[in-house]
Design a protein around this motif. Structure first.
Motif, short mmCIF file in Angstrom:
data_model
loop_
_atom_site.label_atom_id
_atom_site.label_comp_id
_atom_site.label_asym_id
_atom_site.label_seq_id
_atom_site.Cartn_x
_atom_site.Cartn_y
_atom_site.Cartn_z
N VAL A 104 -16.67 -23.66 -97.53
CA VAL A 104 -17.56 -22.77 -96.78
C VAL A 104 -17.99 -21.64 -97.71
O VAL A 104 -17.15 -21.05 -98.40
CB VAL A 104 -16.86 -22.14 -95.55
CG1 VAL A 104 -17.83 -21.30 -94.74
CG2 VAL A 104 -16.20 -23.19 -94.69
N VAL A 105 -19.28 -21.35 -97.73
CA VAL A 105 -19.79 -20.18 -98.46
C VAL A 105 -20.64 -19.36 -97.50
O VAL A 105 -21.55 -19.90 -96.85
CB VAL A 105 -20.63 -20.59 -99.69
CG1 VAL A 105 -21.34 -19.37 -100.28
CG2 VAL A 105 -19.75 -21.25 -100.75
N VAL A 106 -20.32 -18.07 -97.41
CA VAL A 106 -21.08 -17.16 -96.54
C VAL A 106 -21.67 -16.03 -97.38
O VAL A 106 -20.99 -15.47 -98.24
CB VAL A 106 -20.16 -16.55 -95.46
CG1 VAL A 106 -20.89 -15.45 -94.69
CG2 VAL A 106 -19.72 -17.63 -94.50
N CYS A 107 -22.93 -15.73 -97.12
CA CYS A 107 -23.55 -14.54 -97.70
C CYS A 107 -24.33 -13.88 -96.56
O CYS A 107 -25.39 -14.39 -96.16
CB CYS A 107 -24.46 -14.92 -98.85
SG CYS A 107 -25.01 -13.48 -99.78
N LEU A 119 -25.80 -20.85 -104.69
CA LEU A 119 -24.93 -20.93 -103.51
C LEU A 119 -24.64 -22.39 -103.17
O LEU A 119 -23.51 -22.77 -102.83
CB LEU A 119 -25.58 -20.25 -102.30
CG LEU A 119 -25.88 -18.76 -102.40
CD1 LEU A 119 -26.48 -18.26 -101.08
CD2 LEU A 119 -24.61 -17.98 -102.72
N ILE A 120 -25.66 -23.20 -103.26
CA ILE A 120 -25.51 -24.63 -102.93
C ILE A 120 -24.54 -25.29 -103.90
O ILE A 120 -23.68 -26.09 -103.51
CB ILE A 120 -26.89 -25.34 -102.97
CG1 ILE A 120 -27.84 -24.70 -101.96
CG2 ILE A 120 -26.74 -26.83 -102.71
CD1 ILE A 120 -29.30 -25.11 -102.13
N LEU A 128 -20.16 -26.15 -95.88
CA LEU A 128 -20.97 -25.38 -94.94
C LEU A 128 -21.50 -24.11 -95.61
O LEU A 128 -20.72 -23.31 -96.15
CB LEU A 128 -20.10 -25.00 -93.74
CG LEU A 128 -20.81 -24.46 -92.51
CD1 LEU A 128 -21.62 -25.57 -91.82
CD2 LEU A 128 -19.78 -23.88 -91.54
N LEU A 129 -22.81 -23.93 -95.55
CA LEU A 129 -23.46 -22.73 -96.09
C LEU A 129 -23.96 -21.87 -94.93
O LEU A 129 -24.62 -22.37 -94.01
CB LEU A 129 -24.65 -23.14 -96.97
CG LEU A 129 -25.47 -21.99 -97.56
CD1 LEU A 129 -24.64 -21.21 -98.58
CD2 LEU A 129 -26.74 -22.53 -98.21
N VAL A 130 -23.65 -20.58 -95.00
CA VAL A 130 -24.08 -19.64 -93.95
C VAL A 130 -24.75 -18.45 -94.63
O VAL A 130 -24.10 -17.73 -95.39
CB VAL A 130 -22.87 -19.15 -93.12
CG1 VAL A 130 -23.34 -18.24 -91.99
CG2 VAL A 130 -22.06 -20.32 -92.58
N VAL A 131 -26.03 -18.27 -94.38
CA VAL A 131 -26.78 -17.16 -94.99
C VAL A 131 -27.48 -16.38 -93.90
O VAL A 131 -28.20 -16.96 -93.07
CB VAL A 131 -27.82 -17.69 -96.02
CG1 VAL A 131 -28.57 -16.52 -96.65
CG2 VAL A 131 -27.16 -18.54 -97.09
#
Ligand SMILES: C[S@@+](CC[C@H](N)C(=O)[O-])C[C@H]1O[C@@H](n2cnc3c(N)ncnc32)[C@H](O)[C@@H]1O
Length: 177
Positions: A104-107, A119-120, A128-131
């Protein structure tokens, strides 16, 4: 980042108390999308409310920010909640200094389109990417806000789960194929 900007963030965080752990705004009501094992990254973590929530959910969590005060609040919140969060001081103006992969990466509420492709690359397949960024959608605008469709344009080739704009904010949640 200019020293003056970092000092501005430090001053702000020095006057606020600890936050309350919680999911990223884009995942409120959708918490089940977040895995309960694996590794999570919270970029520009602020007081660490998202990072500590991830750690409490079972994820091995790294939190990055340029502000030592923000990281101090993050570490204190993690300790108070009895979870571990690795804090990293880094200036994202210099690029993404962390190495993945992450599940999971959140910004959230930090916008730098130069980082979008990176980020990808930090995510595992299926990650899971959350921007979330401030947006001109439903707001007067400003050079620091995303224009309409910015997140869709950057991340639309992923498996998009949430794509919302309005009230001055834009949110995108996606899985990396
Ligand atoms: C609006 S706050 C958002 C904090 C958190 N993500 C949230 O949603 O509550 C923006 C954060 O970005 C951090 N920040 C600003 N510029 C930065 C940079 N160049 N590198 C790393 N962090 C930065 C600030 O210290 C601050 O914690």
């Amino acid at each position: 980042m200019a020293d003056a900007d970092r000092e501005r963030w430090d001053r702000r965080f020095a006057t606020v108390g600890p936050g309350t752990p919680g999911p990223p705004s884009a995942l409120v009501g959708r918490e089940d999308l977040v895995p309960t094992t694996g590794a999570a990254l919270d970029l520009a973590c602020g007081r660490g409310t998202v990072a500590v929530w991830f750690a409490g959910r079972g994820l091995t969590t790294t939190a990055v920010d340029v502000s030592p005060e923000a990281l101090r609040l993050t570490a204190a919140l993690a300790e108070a909640r009895g979870v571990a969060v690795t804090t990293v001081r880094a200036d994202l103006d210099d690029g993404l200094s962390v190495t993945g992969p992450f599940d999971v990466v959140v910004c959230q509420r930090f916008r730098d389109p130069r980082l979008y492709a990176g980020l990808i690359e930090l995510l595992v397949p299926g990650g899971l990417l959350v921007v979330s960024v401030l947006s001109t959608a439903g707001d007067e605008g400003g050079s620091y806000r995303a224009g309409p469709g910015e997140l869709r344009s950057a991340f639309g080739h992923l498996d998009v789960l949430v794509d919302e704009e309005g009230n001055g904010e834009a949110h995108l949640v996606a899985r990396v194929p």
